[in-house]
Design a protein around this motif. Structure first.
Motif, mmCIF file in Angstrom:
data_model
loop_
_atom_site.group_PDB
_atom_site.id
_atom_site.type_symbol
_atom_site.label_atom_id
_atom_site.label_comp_id
_atom_site.label_asym_id
_atom_site.label_seq_id
_atom_site.Cartn_x
_atom_site.Cartn_y
_atom_site.Cartn_z
ATOM 1 N N LEU A 14 0.808 -1.217 0.000
ATOM 2 C CA LEU A 14 0.000 0.000 0.000
ATOM 3 C C LEU A 14 0.845 1.273 0.000
ATOM 4 O O LEU A 14 2.010 1.271 0.367
ATOM 5 N N LYS A 15 0.209 2.371 -0.426
ATOM 6 C CA LYS A 15 0.856 3.690 -0.440
ATOM 7 C C LYS A 15 0.723 4.338 0.942
ATOM 8 O O LYS A 15 -0.181 3.996 1.705
ATOM 9 N N PRO A 16 1.612 5.288 1.232
ATOM 10 C CA PRO A 16 1.586 5.917 2.563
ATOM 11 C C PRO A 16 0.203 6.437 2.979
ATOM 12 O O PRO A 16 -0.211 6.219 4.117
ATOM 13 N N HIS A 17 -0.514 7.107 2.061
ATOM 14 C CA HIS A 17 -1.802 7.683 2.477
ATOM 15 C C HIS A 17 -2.824 6.591 2.786
ATOM 16 O O HIS A 17 -3.688 6.760 3.642
ATOM 17 N N GLN A 18 -2.689 5.452 2.082
ATOM 18 C CA GLN A 18 -3.615 4.339 2.355
ATOM 19 C C GLN A 18 -3.316 3.731 3.730
ATOM 20 O O GLN A 18 -4.223 3.364 4.476
ATOM 21 N N ILE A 19 -2.034 3.646 4.037
ATOM 22 C CA ILE A 19 -1.626 3.087 5.322
ATOM 23 C C ILE A 19 -2.041 4.032 6.461
ATOM 24 O O ILE A 19 -2.532 3.602 7.499
ATOM 25 N N ALA A 20 -1.871 5.330 6.201
ATOM 26 C CA ALA A 20 -2.290 6.323 7.201
ATOM 27 C C ALA A 20 -3.786 6.203 7.451
ATOM 28 O O ALA A 20 -4.256 6.270 8.589
ATOM 29 N N HIS A 21 -4.537 5.997 6.363
ATOM 30 C CA HIS A 21 -5.986 5.875 6.470
ATOM 31 C C HIS A 21 -6.382 4.663 7.314
ATOM 32 O O HIS A 21 -7.404 4.665 7.992
ATOM 33 N N LEU A 22 -5.550 3.631 7.286
ATOM 34 C CA LEU A 22 -5.821 2.429 8.088
ATOM 35 C C LEU A 22 -5.376 2.609 9.537
ATOM 36 O O LEU A 22 -5.557 1.713 10.358
ATOM 37 N N GLY A 23 -4.766 3.744 9.851
ATOM 38 C CA GLY A 23 -4.476 4.032 11.258
ATOM 39 C C GLY A 23 -3.025 4.019 11.672
ATOM 40 O O GLY A 23 -2.716 4.038 12.861
ATOM 41 N N LEU A 24 -2.109 3.995 10.679
ATOM 42 C CA LEU A 24 -0.694 4.073 11.046
ATOM 43 C C LEU A 24 -0.152 5.431 10.615
ATOM 44 O O LEU A 24 -0.132 5.754 9.432
ATOM 45 N N ILE A 25 0.231 6.231 11.593
ATOM 46 C CA ILE A 25 0.670 7.599 11.325
ATOM 47 C C ILE A 25 2.114 7.757 11.746
ATOM 48 O O ILE A 25 2.513 7.328 12.827
ATOM 49 N N ARG A 26 2.883 8.375 10.856
ATOM 50 C CA ARG A 26 4.274 8.645 11.161
ATOM 51 C C ARG A 26 4.441 10.130 11.459
ATOM 52 O O ARG A 26 3.865 10.965 10.782
ATOM 53 N N THR A 27 5.201 10.416 12.493
ATOM 54 C CA THR A 27 5.309 11.827 12.862
ATOM 55 C C THR A 27 6.747 12.254 13.095
ATOM 56 O O THR A 27 7.672 11.470 12.953
ATOM 57 N N PHE A 28 6.914 13.529 13.392
ATOM 58 C CA PHE A 28 8.222 14.123 13.648
ATOM 59 C C PHE A 28 9.134 14.086 12.430
ATOM 60 O O PHE A 28 10.304 13.868 12.540
ATOM 61 N N GLN A 29 8.550 14.292 11.261
ATOM 62 C CA GLN A 29 9.388 14.420 10.072
ATOM 63 C C GLN A 29 9.527 15.907 9.780
ATOM 64 O O GLN A 29 8.988 16.420 8.815
ATOM 65 N N GLY A 30 10.228 16.586 10.647
ATOM 66 C CA GLY A 30 10.447 18.011 10.467
ATOM 67 C C GLY A 30 9.158 18.811 10.458
ATOM 68 O O GLY A 30 8.973 19.716 9.650
ATOM 69 N N ALA A 31 8.275 18.442 11.386
ATOM 70 C CA ALA A 31 6.990 19.112 11.636
ATOM 71 C C ALA A 31 6.670 20.321 10.759
ATOM 72 O O ALA A 31 7.129 21.416 10.987
ATOM 73 N N LYS A 32 5.847 20.077 9.743
ATOM 74 C CA LYS A 32 5.513 21.159 8.814
ATOM 75 C C LYS A 32 4.357 21.985 9.364
ATOM 76 O O LYS A 32 3.212 21.780 8.997
ATOM 77 N N ILE A 33 4.650 22.926 10.227
ATOM 78 C CA ILE A 33 3.568 23.755 10.740
ATOM 79 C C ILE A 33 3.425 25.002 9.863
ATOM 80 O O ILE A 33 4.348 25.385 9.156
ATOM 81 N N ILE A 34 2.235 25.589 9.902
ATOM 82 C CA ILE A 34 2.020 26.845 9.181
ATOM 83 C C ILE A 34 2.132 27.971 10.195
ATOM 84 O O ILE A 34 1.262 28.150 11.048
ATOM 85 N N LYS A 35 3.237 28.696 10.113
ATOM 86 C CA LYS A 35 3.599 29.639 11.178
ATOM 87 C C LYS A 35 2.601 30.763 11.374
ATOM 88 O O LYS A 35 2.435 31.269 12.474
ATOM 89 N N ARG A 36 1.947 31.178 10.290
ATOM 90 C CA ARG A 36 1.065 32.336 10.402
ATOM 91 C C ARG A 36 -0.372 31.965 10.711
ATOM 92 O O ARG A 36 -1.250 32.823 10.767
ATOM 93 N N LEU A 37 -0.606 30.699 10.937
ATOM 94 C CA LEU A 37 -1.908 30.283 11.455
ATOM 95 C C LEU A 37 -1.770 30.041 12.946
ATOM 96 O O LEU A 37 -0.665 29.822 13.456
ATOM 97 N N SER A 38 -2.898 30.077 13.640
ATOM 98 C CA SER A 38 -2.836 29.824 15.083
ATOM 99 C C SER A 38 -2.534 28.352 15.321
ATOM 100 O O SER A 38 -2.664 27.502 14.425
#
Ligand SMILES: Nc1ncnc2c1ncn2[C@@H]1O[C@H](COP(=O)(O)OP(=O)(O)O)[C@@H](O)[C@H]1O
Ligand SMILES: [Mg+2]
Length: 259
Positions: free
Chosen positions: A73-97
């Motif tokens: 499966l592709k990453p988004h399909q795996i994520a949809h099944l409940g496996l989430i990977r985090t801390f990959q250089g946290a892409k936050i949007i600085k100008r949003l709250s």
């Protein structure tokens, strides 16, 4: 294998050119537990994570998430099944709250198409519910007092907490964290550990970590898996790792002798 496993990796391999980066690795993560993968640089830990999360496809072997085969499966399909990977250089949007950053993460939940055909009222209700959920998650990680602040003002450690709460918007079953404590000051490591344990209990979550800091690994993990040269050379309770001669030779040797 026991059905109490949320993740079952069996005999997985991948080669880059002639190099067997992961070579017949197997591991399991029991539901609701924290399993940590340790091992020297180049052991294949990050590659294994990439295989499990779908950013790489294994040459051979099987990977099951909650009983479902995910190795093709592709990453988004795996994520949809409940496996989430985090801390990959946290892409936050600085100008949003801070809160908006989390709400945004949840917007994919109803699916892009569904989102577009929602009536304004349905959409507003959905947004309201998402905000409430996001605020609840902020509280769980202890960032609620910053919910209206620009995300750009958060410290590195606070961004990790924000990233955790963002991932929780997707209601994951298991989270993969690659070196979550790298570069985090000790006081914040304590806090992150507390938060991980809190959300694990609250959401019946499981974790698979890659972590260098041995002391932290021994403190937090229910199980430790040791990799070297693409293979799993030992796994067991944290305490058992220190008593394993193979592990001491391959990895812990110098540290143990020095301490
Ligand atoms: N995309 C790639 N192409 C070629 N070699 C790679 C690639 N990714 C990793 N490797 C090699 O595979 C081995 C395992 O790397 P990695 O999984 O990053 O180890 P670790 O995370 O345990 O330090 C290393 O020898 C590394 O150089
Ligand atoms: Mg790595």
């Amino acid at each position: 294998m026991s059905t109490n496993n949320i993740l079952e990796v069996e005999n997985v391999s991948i080669a880059f050119g002639g190099l067997k980066a992961v070579n017949g690795a197997s591991l399991t993560v029991e539901r609701g537990t924290i399993t940590s993968v340790i091992g020297p640089n180049g052991a294949g830990k990050t590659t294994l994570f990439n295989l499990v999360s779908g950013s790489l496809t294994a040459d051979s072997g099987s990977i099951k998430l909650d009983g479902t085969s995910i190795e093709k499966l592709k990453p988004h399909q795996i994520a949809h099944l409940g496996l989430i990977r985090t801390f990959q250089g946290a892409k936050i949007i600085k100008r949003l709250s801070v809160l908006e950053n989390i709400v945004l993460a949840g917007q994919n939940n109803p699916g892009e198409k569904l989102w577009r055909i929602m009536t304004p009222k349905v959409r507003r209700d959905y947004e309201e519910a998402a905000k409430e959920k996001a605020y609840g998650l902020l509280k769980e990680v202890g960032l609620e007092s910053l919910s209206d602040s620009f995300a750009g003002i958060l410290s590195g450690g606070q961004r990790k907490l924000l990233d955790l709460s963002r991932c929780l918007m997707a209601d994951p079953k298991i989270m993969l964290l690659d070196e979550p404590f790298a570069g985090v000051n000790p006081a914040l490591v304590e806090r992150l550990l507390t938060v991980l344990n809190t959300i694990r209990a609250k959401h019946s979550l499981s974790f698979l970590l890659v972590e260098h800091d041995l002391e932290t690994v021994m403190n937090i993990s229910d199980k430790v898996v040791v990799m070297a040269q693409g293979q799993v050379i030992a796994s067991g309770l944290p305490g058992s790792i220190y008593d394993n001669d193979v592990v001491v030779d391959a990895y812990l040797g110098s540290r143990k002798r020095n301490s």
